[in-house]
Design a protein around this motif. Structure first.
Motif, PDB file in Angstrom:
ATOM      1  N   MET A   1       0.846  -1.177   0.000  1.00 44.71           N
ATOM      2  CA  MET A   1       0.000   0.000   0.000  1.00 44.71           C
ATOM      3  C   MET A   1       0.895   1.244   0.000  1.00 44.71           C
ATOM      4  N   ASN A   2       0.410   2.265  -0.634  1.00 48.85           N
ATOM      5  CA  ASN A   2       1.111   3.545  -0.669  1.00 48.85           C
ATOM      6  C   ASN A   2       1.256   4.063   0.764  1.00 48.85           C
ATOM      7  N   PRO A   3       2.476   4.445   1.181  1.00 55.76           N
ATOM      8  CA  PRO A   3       2.663   4.891   2.571  1.00 55.76           C
ATOM      9  C   PRO A   3       1.859   6.146   2.920  1.00 55.76           C
ATOM     10  N   TYR A   4       1.617   7.011   1.951  1.00 57.79           N
ATOM     11  CA  TYR A   4       0.850   8.220   2.236  1.00 57.79           C
ATOM     12  C   TYR A   4      -0.642   7.922   2.335  1.00 57.79           C
ATOM     13  N   LEU A   5      -1.129   6.958   1.563  1.00 55.86           N
ATOM     14  CA  LEU A   5      -2.517   6.524   1.700  1.00 55.86           C
ATOM     15  C   LEU A   5      -2.718   5.876   3.070  1.00 55.86           C
ATOM     16  N   ASP A   6      -1.719   5.135   3.515  1.00 59.11           N
ATOM     17  CA  ASP A   6      -1.755   4.531   4.846  1.00 59.11           C
ATOM     18  C   ASP A   6      -1.873   5.623   5.925  1.00 59.11           C
ATOM     19  N   ILE A   7      -1.139   6.714   5.767  1.00 61.23           N
ATOM     20  CA  ILE A   7      -1.202   7.825   6.723  1.00 61.23           C
ATOM     21  C   ILE A   7      -2.593   8.458   6.710  1.00 61.23           C
ATOM     22  N   VAL A   8      -3.167   8.617   5.528  1.00 61.98           N
ATOM     23  CA  VAL A   8      -4.511   9.193   5.423  1.00 61.98           C
ATOM     24  C   VAL A   8      -5.528   8.302   6.133  1.00 61.98           C
ATOM     25  N   ILE A   9      -5.480   7.015   5.894  1.00 57.82           N
ATOM     26  CA  ILE A   9      -6.422   6.081   6.524  1.00 57.82           C
ATOM     27  C   ILE A   9      -6.254   6.093   8.040  1.00 57.82           C
ATOM     28  N   ARG A  10      -5.009   6.063   8.504  1.00 59.74           N
ATOM     29  CA  ARG A  10      -4.751   6.099   9.947  1.00 59.74           C
ATOM     30  C   ARG A  10      -5.250   7.408  10.566  1.00 59.74           C
ATOM     31  N   SER A  11      -5.009   8.528   9.898  1.00 64.67           N
ATOM     32  CA  SER A  11      -5.424   9.833  10.418  1.00 64.67           C
ATOM     33  C   SER A  11      -6.937   9.940  10.507  1.00 64.67           C
ATOM     34  N   VAL A  12      -7.629   9.460   9.497  1.00 62.15           N
ATOM     35  CA  VAL A  12      -9.095   9.479   9.512  1.00 62.15           C
ATOM     36  C   VAL A  12      -9.613   8.599  10.648  1.00 62.15           C
ATOM     37  N   ALA A  13      -9.007   7.437  10.847  1.00 67.06           N
ATOM     38  CA  ALA A  13      -9.424   6.546  11.931  1.00 67.06           C
ATOM     39  C   ALA A  13      -9.227   7.210  13.297  1.00 67.06           C
ATOM     40  N   VAL A  14      -8.094   7.877  13.492  1.00 62.10           N
ATOM     41  CA  VAL A  14      -7.834   8.565  14.757  1.00 62.10           C
ATOM     42  C   VAL A  14      -8.824   9.709  14.952  1.00 62.10           C
ATOM     43  N   TYR A  15      -9.128  10.443  13.884  1.00 61.74           N
ATOM     44  CA  TYR A  15     -10.098  11.536  13.962  1.00 61.74           C
ATOM     45  C   TYR A  15     -11.455  11.008  14.423  1.00 61.74           C
ATOM     46  N   LEU A  16     -11.937   9.959  13.786  1.00 61.30           N
ATOM     47  CA  LEU A  16     -13.236   9.390  14.152  1.00 61.30           C
ATOM     48  C   LEU A  16     -13.224   8.862  15.583  1.00 61.30           C
ATOM     49  N   PHE A  17     -12.118   8.248  15.988  1.00 59.28           N
ATOM     50  CA  PHE A  17     -11.996   7.791  17.373  1.00 59.28           C
ATOM     51  C   PHE A  17     -12.111   8.962  18.345  1.00 59.28           C
ATOM     52  N   MET A  18     -11.442  10.078  18.032  1.00 53.33           N
ATOM     53  CA  MET A  18     -11.469  11.250  18.916  1.00 53.33           C
ATOM     54  C   MET A  18     -12.862  11.871  18.983  1.00 53.33           C
ATOM     55  N   VAL A  19     -13.582  11.889  17.874  1.00 52.63           N
ATOM     56  CA  VAL A  19     -14.958  12.408  17.879  1.00 52.63           C
ATOM     57  C   VAL A  19     -15.822  11.566  18.809  1.00 52.63           C
ATOM     58  N   ILE A  20     -15.690  10.262  18.697  1.00 52.53           N
ATOM     59  CA  ILE A  20     -16.472   9.359  19.553  1.00 52.53           C
ATOM     60  C   ILE A  20     -16.057   9.511  21.016  1.00 52.53           C
ATOM     61  N   ALA A  21     -14.758   9.585  21.278  1.00 57.83           N
ATOM     62  CA  ALA A  21     -14.270   9.720  22.654  1.00 57.83           C
ATOM     63  C   ALA A  21     -14.737  11.024  23.288  1.00 57.83           C
ATOM     64  N   LEU A  22     -14.694  12.112  22.543  1.00 60.80           N
ATOM     65  CA  LEU A  22     -15.163  13.392  23.081  1.00 60.80           C
ATOM     66  C   LEU A  22     -16.657  13.360  23.345  1.00 60.80           C
ATOM     67  N   ARG A  23     -17.408  12.650  22.528  1.00 58.80           N
ATOM     68  CA  ARG A  23     -18.850  12.528  22.736  1.00 58.80           C
ATOM     69  C   ARG A  23     -19.135  11.740  24.020  1.00 58.80           C
ATOM     70  N   ILE A  24     -18.381  10.687  24.229  1.00 59.92           N
ATOM     71  CA  ILE A  24     -18.595   9.836  25.402  1.00 59.92           C
ATOM     72  C   ILE A  24     -18.124  10.519  26.682  1.00 59.92           C
ATOM     73  N   PHE A  25     -16.958  11.164  26.631  1.00 57.37           N
ATOM     74  CA  PHE A  25     -16.362  11.721  27.839  1.00 57.37           C
ATOM     75  C   PHE A  25     -16.672  13.188  28.084  1.00 57.37           C
ATOM     76  N   GLY A  26     -17.517  13.805  27.262  1.00 54.76           N
ATOM     77  CA  GLY A  26     -17.990  15.138  27.587  1.00 54.76           C
ATOM     78  C   GLY A  26     -17.247  16.277  26.947  1.00 54.76           C
ATOM     79  N   LYS A  27     -17.564  16.558  25.704  1.00 60.62           N
ATOM     80  CA  LYS A  27     -16.921  17.675  25.025  1.00 60.62           C
ATOM     81  C   LYS A  27     -17.358  19.017  25.572  1.00 60.62           C
ATOM     82  N   LYS A  28     -18.448  19.053  26.337  1.00 56.41           N
ATOM     83  CA  LYS A  28     -18.891  20.318  26.911  1.00 56.41           C
ATOM     84  C   LYS A  28     -17.823  20.928  27.802  1.00 56.41           C
ATOM     85  N   GLN A  29     -17.014  20.082  28.394  1.00 61.05           N
ATOM     86  CA  GLN A  29     -15.984  20.589  29.284  1.00 61.05           C
ATOM     87  C   GLN A  29     -14.852  21.271  28.531  1.00 61.05           C
TER      88      GLN A  29
END
Length: 171
Positions: A1-29
């Protein structure tokens, strides 16, 4: 796999994880960051860096990861504008704290807002007594907006401050 495509996929996965984590743990804070919150953000960014770029620590690798995060954030915001389901899933709704001078104690306790914090917001909006508050709302960004019954309304903005010495309302 192209190493830069791998970085894009990993970055998108981390972004989605952070959105979910902030929703669960309280982004209001996040409306007002205290020292512990800043430390948490710095540690999270350091911990997910390798998850995004892997062994590629080059300038281009970092720029590709940053670009991927900007693009996915732009797309995600557009999707939230068009899809009420996604918006409701990710974003909280405003909560009524006071209505016509009556305090919503269960809501205030659920949100962890102290009596002192609510009174501070009222003072910042030029209101002295609870009975004078027509509507107090805990907004989706963590701020408290207050509408008084007065004809001369002041337009101010109170950002919620999280501090270890503040407790829940007990009365």
């Amino acid at each position: 796999m192209n190493p830069y495509l791998d970085i894009v996929i990993r970055s998108v996965a981390v972004y989605l994880f952070m959105v979910i984590a902030l929703r669960i743990f309280g982004k209001k804070q996040l409306s007002q960051l205290n020292t512990a919150d800043v430390i948490l953000i710095l540690l999270i960014s350091n911990s997910v860096q390798n998850a995004m770029v892997g062994s590629n620590t080059s300038l281009y690798g970092g720029m590709v990861a940053a670009l991927a995060l900007f693009v996915v954030n732009f797309i995600f915001k557009r999707i939230m504008l068009k899809s009420t389901f996604i918006k409701d899933l990710v974003q909280d709704t405003p909560e009524i704290l006071i209505h016509d001078g009556k305090i919503a104690f269960q809501t205030i306790a659920k949100l962890g807002i102290s009596n002192e914090e609510l009174q501070e917001a009222m003072r910042e909006h030029g209101v002295e007594f609870y009975k004078d508050v027509k509507l107090a709302m805990f907004e989706i960004d963590g701020s408290i907006s207050i509408i008084s019954g007065e004809k001369n309304l002041r337009q101010t903005h109170h950002k919620r401050k999280i501090h270890k010495t503040l407790g829940n309302i007990n009365n």
